[in-house]
Design an enzyme around this catalytic site. Structure first.
Site, PDB file in Angstrom:
ATOM      1  N   TYR A   1      -5.201 -36.211   0.372  1.00 36.44           N
ATOM      2  CA  TYR A   1      -4.522 -34.959   0.723  1.00 36.44           C
ATOM      3  C   TYR A   1      -3.035 -35.047   0.357  1.00 36.44           C
ATOM      4  O   TYR A   1      -2.491 -34.192  -0.354  1.00 36.44           O
ATOM      5  CB  TYR A   1      -4.716 -34.687   2.220  1.00 36.44           C
ATOM      6  CG  TYR A   1      -3.822 -33.617   2.767  1.00 36.44           C
ATOM      7  CD1 TYR A   1      -3.856 -32.331   2.233  1.00 36.44           C
ATOM      8  CD2 TYR A   1      -2.926 -33.878   3.809  1.00 36.44           C
ATOM      9  CE1 TYR A   1      -3.022 -31.335   2.731  1.00 36.44           C
ATOM     10  CE2 TYR A   1      -2.097 -32.898   4.306  1.00 36.44           C
ATOM     11  CZ  TYR A   1      -2.152 -31.630   3.765  1.00 36.44           C
ATOM     12  OH  TYR A   1      -1.325 -30.658   4.248  1.00 36.44           O
TER      13      TYR A   1
ATOM     14  N   THR B   1       3.685 -31.506   2.620  1.00 38.56           N
ATOM     15  CA  THR B   1       3.319 -32.218   3.849  1.00 38.56           C
ATOM     16  C   THR B   1       4.016 -33.564   3.979  1.00 38.56           C
ATOM     17  O   THR B   1       4.325 -34.217   2.975  1.00 38.56           O
ATOM     18  CB  THR B   1       1.790 -32.443   3.872  1.00 38.56           C
ATOM     19  OG1 THR B   1       1.454 -33.354   4.931  1.00 38.56           O
ATOM     20  CG2 THR B   1       1.284 -33.079   2.581  1.00 38.56           C
TER      21      THR B   1
END
Ligand code: UDP
Length: 327
Positions: free
Chosen positions: A141, A117
């Site tokens: 995350y 990501t």
């Protein structure tokens, strides 16, 4: 026909990848815990229910199918949730991926495609982020995904694992044929939340933060259509099959849109109004995440076709109006 193990194959991106794999002549085996995925979304190959934390189950599935490669989508992926409960993210995303990588190596399955990501880059003051940008995540995350990238690099050096790592920017849209789509419960992502507001399922869009250092004060993101994203994954598998070795690729278009611009486009595409309530910033959000996207285009031959904002919103809107999965 080659078999690919697709973790998270019952989820949003994983199910679109299974469809693309099937169309490209592969057999996708969806491995999914169904904690956030939907069995209804598994339509393109076998389904194996299982958790990444269950190593014995993973070994069993590798033995049963002998996949030639792994596509690893299964993960928790909500920035806000990761700030409330980081341990959940380290356990699921990092330990789960470590288990998977170990199981793959033990089974001799050494081609590995991983969903990383842009959140691994953190907040970098308005610069366009390319694959060489420093990774300094500002949320759990992003930190968990960066840790998995490190695991894959170490396994490459020590166990000859070959990985294609894709750093996704913001994925939106749904299968243009309307067979599968985005469905999270509860929904937190901007485009589907907007469609819930537009269709009257929510009262208003909570706009998180209007004081960012951006032209209109709201966060800027680079949106990419899920169908384009999974096309890149097919190219990634072929890259590994061709023996080209480990490589990292950003997947974004290079164009950023502010939250206000996405709101306006969603209203225009659906021809409906969007009530908005301005709220404080959401912890963990970077002001701007825009991809330097040349590498995937030049080296993989990736050519996004549906990643303009209007097409993404209208594909998502068609799915939103037509179907949802039932547990
Ligand atoms: N956002 C928002 N309201 C929402 C959902 C998202 O203002 O209900 C904003 C969020 O703060 C971020 C952008 O929209 O700036 C994209 O958020 P999303 O959760 O879709 O993706 P993320 O960038 O967190 O992966």
């Amino acid at each position: 026909m080659k078999t690919i193990l697709v973790t998270g194959g019952a989820g949003y991106i994983g199910s679109h990848a299974c469809k693309a794999l099937r169309a490209a002549g592969y057999t996708p085996v969806a491995y999914d815990s169904l904690v956030t995925g939907w069995q209804d979304a598994v339509r393109f190959g076998p389904f194996e229910k299982g958790d990444l934390l269950d190593r014995a189950r993973l070994d069993e599935v590798f033995r049963k199918y002998r996949p030639s490669a792994v596509m690893h989508f299964a993960a928790l992926s909500l920035v806000g949730e990761s700030m409330e409960n980081p341990a959940l993210y380290w356990r699921n995303n990092v330990l789960g991926s470590l288990n998977l990588a170990e199981a793959a190596v033990a089974a001799g399955c050494l081609d590995f495609v991983f969903s990383s990501t842009c959140a691994t880059y953190g907040d970098q003051d308005g610069v366009v982020l390319d694959e060489n940008s420093v990774q300094q995540p500002i949320n759990a995350y992003g930190a968990s995904k960066r840790a998995v990238e490190d695991i894959l690099a170490n396994f490459g050096a020590s166990h000859s694992l070959r990985s294609v790592i894709f750093r996704y920017f913001n994925v939106a849209g749904s299968d243009p044929e309307g067979e599968i789509g985005e469905c999270h419960r509860p929904e937190t992502h901007l485009v589907p939340v907007l469609l819930e507001v537009i269709s009257g399922q929510r009262e208003a869009l909570s706009l998180f933060g209007t004081d960012y250092p951006t032209p209109d004060g709201t966060c800027i993101r680079d949106y990419v259509h899920v169908s384009d994203l999974v096309d890149a994954h097919i190219l990634g598998v072929k890259w590994l099959e061709a023996g080209k070795g480990s490589r990292v690729f950003n997947l974004g278009t290079g164009t950023g849109f502010s939250v206000r611009e996405v709101i306006a486009k969603s209203g225009a595409v659906t021809n409906l109004t969007v009530p908005v309530v301005e709220k404080p910033r959401r912890p963990g959000d970077a002001a701007m995440l825009v991809s330097g996207s040349a590498r995937a285009v030049e080296e993989l031959g990736w050519s996004p076709r549906r990643s303009d904002l209007a097409t993404m919103v209208s594909d998502a809107w068609r799915w939103h109006q037509s179907g949802h999965y039932e547990k």
